[in-house]
Design a protein around this motif. Structure first.
Motif, PDB file in Angstrom:
ATOM      1  N   THR A 306       0.850  -1.156  -0.045  1.00  0.00           N
ATOM      2  CA  THR A 306      -0.018   0.028   0.040  1.00  0.00           C
ATOM      3  C   THR A 306       0.865   1.159  -0.116  1.00  0.00           C
ATOM      4  N   VAL A 307       0.683   2.130  -0.946  1.00  0.00           N
ATOM      5  CA  VAL A 307       1.262   3.532  -1.046  1.00  0.00           C
ATOM      6  C   VAL A 307       0.181   4.473  -0.452  1.00  0.00           C
ATOM      7  N   VAL A 308       0.664   5.309   0.487  1.00  0.00           N
ATOM      8  CA  VAL A 308      -0.176   6.431   1.048  1.00  0.00           C
ATOM      9  C   VAL A 308       0.275   7.655   0.545  1.00  0.00           C
ATOM     10  N   VAL A 309      -0.460   8.368  -0.200  1.00  0.00           N
ATOM     11  CA  VAL A 309      -0.086   9.732  -0.903  1.00  0.00           C
ATOM     12  C   VAL A 309      -0.148  10.903   0.028  1.00  0.00           C
ATOM     13  N   GLU A 310      -1.515  11.081   0.272  1.00  0.00           N
ATOM     14  CA  GLU A 310      -1.847  12.231   1.171  1.00  0.00           C
ATOM     15  C   GLU A 310      -2.893  11.870   1.903  1.00  0.00           C
ATOM     16  N   ALA A 311      -2.627  11.928   3.364  1.00  0.00           N
ATOM     17  CA  ALA A 311      -3.997  11.672   4.118  1.00  0.00           C
ATOM     18  C   ALA A 311      -3.797  12.282   5.452  1.00  0.00           C
ATOM     19  N   SER A 312      -5.079  12.687   6.020  1.00  0.00           N
ATOM     20  CA  SER A 312      -4.575  13.248   7.549  1.00  0.00           C
ATOM     21  C   SER A 312      -5.293  12.113   8.337  1.00  0.00           C
ATOM     22  N   HIS A 313      -5.456  12.473   9.845  1.00  0.00           N
ATOM     23  CA  HIS A 313      -5.533  11.290  10.675  1.00  0.00           C
ATOM     24  C   HIS A 313      -6.745  10.684  10.554  1.00  0.00           C
ATOM     25  N   THR A 314      -7.978  11.464   9.856  1.00  0.00           N
ATOM     26  CA  THR A 314      -9.117  10.810   9.984  1.00  0.00           C
ATOM     27  C   THR A 314      -9.379  10.057   8.670  1.00  0.00           C
ATOM     28  N   SER A 315      -8.410   9.823   7.714  1.00  0.00           N
ATOM     29  CA  SER A 315      -8.516   9.343   6.345  1.00  0.00           C
ATOM     30  C   SER A 315      -8.683   7.843   6.272  1.00  0.00           C
ATOM     31  N   GLY A 316      -9.429   7.147   5.430  1.00  0.00           N
ATOM     32  CA  GLY A 316      -9.218   5.824   5.384  1.00  0.00           C
ATOM     33  C   GLY A 316      -7.967   5.395   4.965  1.00  0.00           C
ATOM     34  N   ALA A 317      -7.121   6.073   4.382  1.00  0.00           N
ATOM     35  CA  ALA A 317      -5.956   5.582   3.921  1.00  0.00           C
ATOM     36  C   ALA A 317      -4.979   5.302   5.156  1.00  0.00           C
ATOM     37  N   ARG A 318      -5.338   6.014   6.199  1.00  0.00           N
ATOM     38  CA  ARG A 318      -4.485   6.007   7.405  1.00  0.00           C
ATOM     39  C   ARG A 318      -4.877   4.623   7.989  1.00  0.00           C
ATOM     40  N   MET A 319      -6.198   4.177   7.895  1.00  0.00           N
ATOM     41  CA  MET A 319      -6.695   2.675   8.193  1.00  0.00           C
ATOM     42  C   MET A 319      -6.047   1.675   7.466  1.00  0.00           C
ATOM     43  N   GLN A 320      -5.954   1.869   6.155  1.00  0.00           N
ATOM     44  CA  GLN A 320      -5.417   0.961   5.215  1.00  0.00           C
ATOM     45  C   GLN A 320      -4.009   0.908   5.592  1.00  0.00           C
ATOM     46  N   ALA A 321      -3.224   1.877   6.095  1.00  0.00           N
ATOM     47  CA  ALA A 321      -1.859   1.564   6.416  1.00  0.00           C
ATOM     48  C   ALA A 321      -1.674   0.489   7.656  1.00  0.00           C
ATOM     49  N   ARG A 322      -2.393   0.751   8.309  1.00  0.00           N
ATOM     50  CA  ARG A 322      -2.787  -0.190   9.628  1.00  0.00           C
ATOM     51  C   ARG A 322      -2.882  -1.588   9.281  1.00  0.00           C
ATOM     52  N   LEU A 323      -4.076  -1.604   8.581  1.00  0.00           N
ATOM     53  CA  LEU A 323      -4.527  -2.605   7.887  1.00  0.00           C
ATOM     54  C   LEU A 323      -3.203  -3.636   7.136  1.00  0.00           C
ATOM     55  N   ALA A 324      -2.569  -3.002   6.279  1.00  0.00           N
ATOM     56  CA  ALA A 324      -1.706  -3.536   5.432  1.00  0.00           C
ATOM     57  C   ALA A 324      -0.476  -3.953   6.343  1.00  0.00           C
ATOM     58  N   ARG A 325      -0.117  -3.404   7.287  1.00  0.00           N
ATOM     59  CA  ARG A 325       0.804  -3.739   8.540  1.00  0.00           C
ATOM     60  C   ARG A 325       0.234  -4.859   9.008  1.00  0.00           C
ATOM     61  N   GLU A 326      -1.100  -5.352   9.363  1.00  0.00           N
ATOM     62  CA  GLU A 326      -1.448  -6.501  10.058  1.00  0.00           C
ATOM     63  C   GLU A 326      -1.223  -7.456   9.036  1.00  0.00           C
ATOM     64  N   HIS A 327      -1.351  -7.387   7.870  1.00  0.00           N
ATOM     65  CA  HIS A 327      -1.441  -8.372   6.732  1.00  0.00           C
ATOM     66  C   HIS A 327      -0.073  -8.480   6.337  1.00  0.00           C
ATOM     67  N   GLY A 328       0.970  -8.073   7.002  1.00  0.00           N
ATOM     68  CA  GLY A 328       2.416  -8.327   6.695  1.00  0.00           C
ATOM     69  C   GLY A 328       2.773  -7.713   5.260  1.00  0.00           C
ATOM     70  N   ARG A 329       2.395  -6.748   4.870  1.00  0.00           N
ATOM     71  CA  ARG A 329       2.456  -6.205   3.592  1.00  0.00           C
ATOM     72  C   ARG A 329       3.287  -4.681   4.000  1.00  0.00           C
ATOM     73  N   PRO A 330       4.142  -4.417   2.878  1.00  0.00           N
ATOM     74  CA  PRO A 330       4.914  -3.184   3.041  1.00  0.00           C
ATOM     75  C   PRO A 330       3.986  -1.980   2.856  1.00  0.00           C
ATOM     76  N   VAL A 331       4.394  -0.963   3.589  1.00  0.00           N
ATOM     77  CA  VAL A 331       3.653   0.350   3.543  1.00  0.00           C
ATOM     78  C   VAL A 331       4.598   1.488   3.153  1.00  0.00           C
ATOM     79  N   PHE A 332       4.329   2.168   2.025  1.00  0.00           N
ATOM     80  CA  PHE A 332       5.029   3.210   1.499  1.00  0.00           C
ATOM     81  C   PHE A 332       4.330   4.604   1.902  1.00  0.00           C
ATOM     82  N   LEU A 333       5.241   5.632   2.545  1.00  0.00           N
ATOM     83  CA  LEU A 333       4.642   6.750   3.127  1.00  0.00           C
ATOM     84  C   LEU A 333       5.232   7.812   2.217  1.00  0.00           C
ATOM     85  N   LEU A 334       4.580   8.740   1.660  1.00  0.00           N
ATOM     86  CA  LEU A 334       5.450   9.940   0.914  1.00  0.00           C
ATOM     87  C   LEU A 334       5.971  10.777   1.941  1.00  0.00           C
ATOM     88  N   ARG A 335       6.974  11.163   1.817  1.00  0.00           N
ATOM     89  CA  ARG A 335       7.864  12.217   2.799  1.00  0.00           C
ATOM     90  C   ARG A 335       6.832  13.009   3.124  1.00  0.00           C
TER      91      ARG A 335
END
Length: 377
Positions: A306-335
């Motif tokens: 999962t690549v998260v491009v732009e997301a606030s703390h309320t964004s569903g993309a933040r939740m997906q980053a957490r889920l990807a970690r639970e799934h053992g998948r790499p998470v890429f965060l734009l700087r």
């Protein structure tokens, strides 16, 4: 899901535990066997049976004693690649989902372990053939649910279950996989090489351009771009992948009869026509607050990363980053995300990478997936 995958030798009619069994005869269609007996033989025997049924008219008594009768199924289904037993098993998977006997994340595993949704359904309900299941707020029998499967196919989308070979390979490996997916379009083996590109619906111009840039780079590296068809980053990712001539898959938070936002209805139709749109929800399900987090779980499981491009703390993309970690998948965060505390915390966790470009993402993926993903049977 081909009904005749493998050799024709040992062709046999579909079995069922119900009183009336439907049988798929190649080249002629669906028949109902009113005695619970198997009919088997070679390819020549199958076509011999076809000729004899045609010459006998509506009913034909097989030497085994079974009376074959043309079922009330539209003619176009006579040449489908879905076997009758497959459609019955699909209906049973959906019945188990509707029954809600156990959480969906446990149900998928239970079906796979049993090897048959029909057998599992019978364990819960000995009279499952007569039981009513609530589908799209309407009570239906298992037979009627099987007809729903064919009706959905006529409408333009199919159902893929954990019992099917073409259930997404990546998704099959996660603990919270759904028992079934509704699909408009066609899944491909190459979808195993998918990357989810997600972010806020209220994206900045810089965020939108970054999403488009990364999508183009992923396509150039022969990755499938996956996103959620929402406004903002999702739309930018899908359209850039299409414009670059790549494959894109949309995982949506509604049923396939709906589009959210409505402004993306045309884009959804194009992706479904040219690639694939998938949903774990009944076709008539409208978007709700709870459907989108579940969509994020499927999108994470479907993808290698999962690549998260732009997301606030309320964004569903933040939740997906957490889920990807639970799934053992790499998470890429734009700087640029590091201005948010949630992203700073996420960046410190194993499996997370702070990146500036699509080239960095591809470099990490090539290293992490140097060996092809293999499923251990």
């Amino acid at each position: 899901m081909s009904a005749w995958r493998g050799s024709w030798g040992g062709w046999r009619a579909a079995r069922s535990h119900t009183r009336d069994r439907r049988v798929l005869v190649p080249g002629i269609g669906l028949f109902r066997a009113e005695r619970n007996r198997a009919i088997s033989g070679t390819r020549d025997a199958a076509f011999s049976l076809v000729r004899r049924v045609r010459s006998a008219g509506e009913d034909f008594t097989h030497p085994s004693g079974s009376v074959l009768r043309i079922a009330e199924v539209p003619y176009e289904h006579m040449f489908d690649d879905r076997s009758l037993m497959s459609s019955r098993e699909t209906a049973a998977v959906l019945a188990l989902m509707a029954r809600r006997a156990m959480p969906p994340r446990r149900l998928a595993g239970a079906i796979e372990e049993e090897g048959s949704a029909l057998r599992l359904l019978e364990q819960f309900d000995a009279s499952s053939a007569d039981r009513l299941f609530d589908i799209d707020r309407r009570p239906v029998t298992l037979d009627q649910l099987e007809e729903h499967v064919h009706a959905w196919e006529r409408e333009g989308f199919g159902v893929v279950t954990v019992l099917d070979d073409d259930y997404p390979a990546n998704l099959r490996t996660v603990y919270d996989r759904p028992p079934a997916l509704f699909v408009r379009g066609r899944l491909q083996e190459h979808d195993e090489r998918s990357v989810a590109l997600v972010g806020t619906r209220s994206a900045s111009p810089e965020g939108l351009e970054k999403a488009r840039e990364i999508a183009r780079e992923l396509v150039a590296a022969e990755y499938v771009v996956v996103s959620g068809l929402a406004a903002g980053i999702d739309t930018a990712a899908h359209t850039a992948a299409l414009e670059a001539g790549g494959r894109t898959v949309a995982v949506i938070g509604t049923g396939l009869r709906h589009s959210f936002p409505r402004a993306n209805a045309r884009l959804q139709e194009q992706i479904g026509r040219e690639h694939a749109v998938i949903s774990q929800f009944w076709p008539g399900q409208e978007g709700r607050r709870w459907t989108f987090p579940q969509r994020n779980a499927v999108m994470s499981g479907f993808s290698r990363a999962t690549v998260v491009v732009e997301a606030s703390h309320t964004s569903g993309a933040r939740m997906q980053a957490r889920l990807a970690r639970e799934h053992g998948r790499p998470v890429f965060l734009l700087r640029a995300l590091l201005e948010h505390r949630w992203a700073q915390t996420q960046a410190q966790r194993a499996g997370s990478y702070v990146v500036d470009s699509g080239a960095e993402i591809i470099g990490h993926l090539d290293r992490l997936y140097a060996e092809q993903l293999t499923l251990i049977a």
